[in-house]
Design an enzyme around this catalytic site. Structure first.
Site, PDB file in Angstrom:
ATOM      1  CG  ASP A  42      -2.095  -0.697   1.164  1.00 53.64           C
ATOM      2  OD1 ASP A  42      -2.945  -1.268   0.563  1.00 53.64           O
ATOM      3  OD2 ASP A  42      -2.202  -1.904   2.028  1.00 53.64           O
ATOM      4  CG  ASP A  92      -6.487  -4.084  -0.605  1.00 51.00           C
ATOM      5  OD1 ASP A  92      -7.364  -4.929  -0.095  1.00 51.00           O
ATOM      6  OD2 ASP A  92      -6.056  -3.175   0.107  1.00 51.00           O
TER       7      ASP A  92
HETATM    8 ZN   LIG Z   1      -4.567  -1.932   0.051  1.00 45.14          ZN
END
Ligand SMILES: [Zn+2]
Length: 1020
Positions: free
Chosen positions: A75, A197
């Site tokens: 991320d 995601d």
């Molecule tokens: Zn993520």
């Protein structure tokens, strides 16, 4: 990911991959061979063949092939900032260090030639790459060429799909893919898009990926009911038709839903962040487990394969920030592969191999099947009953606005860099640069950034990155404006205009207002600036006096009555106008400031009005009651007010509370903020306003400027009080008697429109568990309802969640403040303090006939997203060129673009190269009033006034491959074959755009010097 991935993990309240302190000792053992030694190994490695699918591993045609995809999900900011993640700082928050992941993976790949790894986030990879030696870079290039290290997706980040605007998505993908193209050429070009995601998937994203040339797309998260049915009906893989306007297969994208989101199967996680047992092959060891593991794996693979149509299936071997010690993963995967395949000698029909999403896709393609077609989207996303991820559509509204405003500013910066050339970069104000803001904006598209789902300290860091990006762009604007105008003014930027703060206009007796218009057409813009008390003389670029008003903005604090100067400015296409403002010495009698202790109004008829619109208010409640479109002779009773839902903290039906991701109201009926509003009326020649105060923390100005065809509602919400221990989710709701039959409409990333229906999903019979949250959809730029005759459209200035929960009603969530975390990993309640607490925003309301509504909302949305940029300059400046008279008006275009054409991108690409994107901004059949849905042709020759295009090349949407040579895998949809069109030869004099088409060009250009350019200057 982690605990936000699955409903069943909710109770844990932490991610399963949490690091254990005792694990650090493991890292010390089994050191890897040194890089020079591995380099030799690499040179000896077999299989150095051409790039692309040719490097894919061999499969077994008569067996079930299990494609192991070794991957890490990194991320770009979430629980830690981008830099903390990259360097591995603050491992107490989360153990994660991307630099070590890449170091470790490269060594592990070199140790064994059959191993493969994929990498996604170029924001991290490019940073790592730039810190490597030439020798390491050379090794990595070879791995990429051999397909052992494969880039997938390749954007700067893996962008969110619900709260992102398409323009920013295209920009961030362009940035990442350009790095790959520049660094690795075609070897590094991703074939597959990979959004494992993001919390739900938009149709526009599929359309954009298709136009970028991707062969396929893999997703992780879809609604739990949808997934179950797809597994049963073998529809986990389909062709997604991303557009209703673009001719198939232009926006068709093969799309696969991964079996286990992006996690490894249970018991098979061999990262240092996991706790599963390693593979023990030694039969003499008491820990020997191969037999059990192989039996388990064979069963698992067979079960999984039953939900897919081919004899191939994929397993994602990795997760968040895994592979920091890649040896753990790879060593065990090597053994797994060896042991499972050894069973083939005993009759097993399962073949397991190191693979990649592209190689898996290649096998699906070779299967030559006919695939069903999906035409809707994957919103809203629920990972269990009562668990709708529809809160993040609104979470952190201040950040969402800052991001949208920064998009606007970046486009202005890009355009002026393109128009002024070198002079924009290095000029009298220093070094100007768009790169920093471009990168910051790319980072903001990450699925935990603009989505509002990161921790507070990370959000602060995102805002810091944007703010730092604005600086060099302001220098660039100053350089460019000075060069183009010929006058070195002391340019000044007011970043706090939304709070009526702007020292240059408030303190100077005279100043210039430079207004830059980033659209391809002239705009008339109402300029509104905070000033000190007085009477003003405003002159247009030709020295003509312009009508102006000073509006005293009511405030509860009499000390804070801040006057605002108002005048209408006309600004040419892709150009600027410079107005001058002087405060006069004479004083005019001014109306006394409004009563500071207002009460219910004494008005009998309360209305504001201009030549097009009349809005009426109830004199007793102060609420809006009716909108009249005078031009189109339409009248609609509309009441508008603010309400709040109590945020659930969990109940008997489910423990799920409302949080940063999830919206779960406690009860279906929201409470009114107030049943009446204190109101004040402001009427001047240029504007009419009703100021409504609903409560100490909720107010609104309903505004009609002269000449404006929409009603503007400027709301201010916050700080939301939570002293009563109730989290609150605040909405603005419009109620009308329109018969809408459960339907409403929302945009997809600001482009095409999707029809929504209450308690309904187009592809399955929904079991609704949340009648409010389960009907919320992302609204990027607009939401509307319509009956057979009228359409009520509300445009937003940022992404918000919206719905229509009863016929004739429409609501947008504007702000939320929550006291509980929602167990999806962020680990903080959404309790913004400081800059995110009070939020001001605008809703633009259009009432129109159904057949002409698109013409209005398309053009208004374009003006909202690319609003004019106002720059101030307190005094006259020195001449740039001694003998040339400064210009007060300028256009970068020699002729305006037609209304259906949007200039999506004009940006510097290289020393003598520009990136240019033209877009048809109407869908097919959308507008029948002005024929704006028709194909349109633009002549690019001599279109721009400051440069000549010497050579033009058309590319795919992300500008990383020439359109003429781009080819995508062809899939057979169940709707029938779709022959791939052959691109026609490029004729700069005749660039035709079909509805919703975006055409991307790389243009070699020659800037004209000021002398030549003067012949093309704008004359009014
Ligand atoms: Zn993520």
């Amino acid at each position: 990911m982690g605990s936000r991935s699955q409903a069943s993990w909710v109770g844990a309240g932490r991610w399963t991959g949490a690091a254990e302190p005792w694990m650090s000792s493991r890292v010390l053992c089994a050191p890897l061979p040194s890089v020079p030694f591995l380099f030799l190994l690499l040179l000896a490695a077999p299989g150095a063949r051409a790039a692309g699918y040719e490097t894919c591993p061999r499969v077994q045609p008569n067996m079930l092939n299990v494609h192991l995809v070794a991957h890490t999900h990194d991320d770009v900011g979430w629980l830690k900032t981008v830099d903390q993640y990259f360097y591995g700082v603050k491992n107490t928050i989360q153990h994660a260090g991307v630099q070590y992941i890449l170091d470790s993976v490269i060594s592990a790949l070199l140790a064994e030639p059959t191993r493969r790894f994929i990498y996604v986030e170029i924001a991290f990879f490019s940073r790592w790459w730039n810190q490597q030696t030439n020798a390491t870079q050379e090794i990595v290039r070879k791995l990429v060429r051999q397909g052992r290290l494969e880039f997938v997706n390749g954007g700067w980040v893996m962008n969110d799909e619900a709260t992102t605007h398409y323009g920013a998505i295209v920009d961030q993908m362009t940035l990442g893919l350009r790095f790959l193209e520049d660094t690795f050429g075609t070897d590094g070009r991703p074939r597959v898009a990979w959004h494992i995601d993001p919390f739900g998937h938009s149709r526009e994203q599929a359309s954009l990926f298709a136009q970028m040339g991707f062969d396929g797309f893999f997703l992780g998260r879809i609604d739990y009911q949808d997934k179950q049915l797809r597994e049963d009906s073998l529809e986990m893989e389909q062709v997604w038709r991303g557009s209703t306007s673009l001719e198939p297969p232009t926006a068709d994208l093969f799309t696969g839903i991964l079996p286990n989101m992006y996690s490894p199967p249970q018991n098979l996680c061999w990262d240092m962040l996991c706790r599963d047992n390693p593979v023990v092959e030694d039969p003499r060891s008491p820990e020997y487990n191969v037999k059990t593991l192989v039996t388990y794996f064979l069963k698992l693979a067979t079960n999984q394969g039953q939900h897919y149509r081919t004899n191939h299936t994929v397993m994602t071997m990795g997760s968040d920030f895994q592979y920091e010690n890649a040896n753990l993963w790879f060593k065990n995967l090597d053994k797994l592969i060896r042991q499972v395949n050894a069973q083939q000698a005993n009759g097993s029909r399962v073949h397991v191999l190191y693979s990649s999403p592209a190689c898996y896709l290649w096998e699906l393609h070779k299967a030559n099947l006919t695939w069903s077609v999906k035409k809707d989207d994957f919103f809203p996303y629920a990972d269990g009953p009562h668990m709708f991820w529809t809160g993040f559509f609104t979470s952190r509204p201040a950040l969402k606005r800052y991001e949208r405003l920064s998009y606007n500013f970046l486009q202005v910066c890009n355009q002026l860099e393109a128009l002024a050339g070198r002079e924009a970069t290095l000029g009298p104000y220093g070094w100007g640069d768009s790169a920093l803001l471009n990168e910051a904006m790319a980072v903001l598209q990450h699925h935990d950034a603009v989505s509002g789902t990161a921790k507070q300290h990370v959000v602060n860091d995102y805002a810091r990155q944007l703010a730092e990006g604005w600086g060099p762009c302001e220098v660039l604007l100053s350089n460019a404006l000075a060069w183009l105008s010929g006058s070195k003014l002391a340019f000044s930027f007011c970043r706090e205009l939304n709070m009526s703060i702007c020292p240059p206009s408030q303190k100077s007796a005279s100043f210039h207002v430079v207004i830059y218009n980033p659209l391809g057409r002239k705009v008339d813009q109402m300029v509104r600036l905070p000033v000190s008390k007085g009477v003003f003389l405003v002159k247009d670029p030709n020295g003509k006096t312009v009508l102006n008003d000073v509006v005293v903005v009511p405030s509860s604090d009499p000390q804070e009555h801040s006057p605002e100067l108002l005048f209408s400015a006309s600004v040419p296409a892709l150009g600027f106008s410079i107005y001058s403002v002087t405060r006069m010495n004479q004083t005019m009698p001014q109306a006394p400031p409004p009563n500071s202790a207002p009460h219910k109004s004494q008005y009998r008829v309360l209305a504001i009005e201009n030549e097009y619109i009349r809005a009426t208010f109830d004199p007793d409640t102060g609420f809006l009651t009716e909108i009249r479109n005078k031009d189109k002779k339409l009248l609609l009773p509309v009441s508008q007010a603010f309400f709040w839902y109590i945020a659930s903290v969990g109940d008997d039906k489910s423990q799920q509370p409302s949080g940063a991701y999830i919206f779960r109201p406690d009860g279906q009926k929201p409470f009114p903020v107030s049943r009446w509003a204190q109101i004040r009326l402001v009427k001047t020649a240029l504007v009419q306003e009703v100021h409504q105060k609903f409560s100490a923390w909720c107010s609104q100005v309903v505004r009609l400027y002269q000449g404006q065809r929409h009603l503007e509602l400027e709301w201010t919400v916050g700080p939301i009080p939570v002293g009563d221990a109730w989290g609150k989710e605040v909405i603005s709701r419009f109620d009308t008697p329109m018969k809408t039959n459960e339907y409403f409409y929302t945009d997809s990333n600001g482009r095409e429109i999707l029809r929504r229906r209450r308690n309904y999903r187009p592809t399955w019979a929904l079991k609704q568990t949340e009648p409010v949250a389960g009907n919320y959809y992302p609204v990027n730029t607009r939401i509307y309802i319509k009956d057979g005759r009228m359409q009520l459209t509300v445009l937003t200035d940022r992404s918000q969640g919206g719905s229509s929960l009863t016929d004739g009603s429409l609501e947008l969530m504007v702000h939320r403040k929550l006291l509980k975390d929602d167990y999806r990993g962020v680990g903080e309640p959404l309790l913004e303090k400081g800059s995110g607490e009070v939020v001001r925003g605008r809703h633009l309301v259009l009432l129109d006939r159904v057949d002409s509504a698109a013409a209005e909302h398309r053009l208004l949305a374009e003006r909202e997203v690319l609003a004019p940029q106002v720059v101030l300059a307190p005094a006259d400046g020195a001449r740039y060129r001694p003998r040339a008279t400064p210009l007060k008006q300028f256009s970068g275009l020699r002729r305006e673009l037609p209304p259906s054409v949007h200039l999506l991108t004009l940006a510097r690409w290289g020393p003598d190269m520009l990136l240019l994107r033209l877009e048809h901004q109407f869908t097919a059949w959308e507008d029948s009033s002005r024929n704006l849905s028709a194909p349109v042709t633009v002549d690019l020759r001599d279109l721009f006034s400051t440069f000549a295009i010497t050579h033009l090349q058309e590319t795919t949407l992300a500008a990383n491959q020439p359109r003429a040579s781009a080819s995508r895998l062809q899939w057979t949809p169940s709707t029938g074959p779709t022959p791939h069109p052959v691109p026609s030869t490029l004729d700069p004099s005749s660039i035709t755009l079909q509805p919703m088409e975006i055409r991307t060009f790389l243009a070699s250009v020659q800037w004209k010097d000021s002398k030549t350019r003067s012949r093309f200057r704008f004359s009014s």
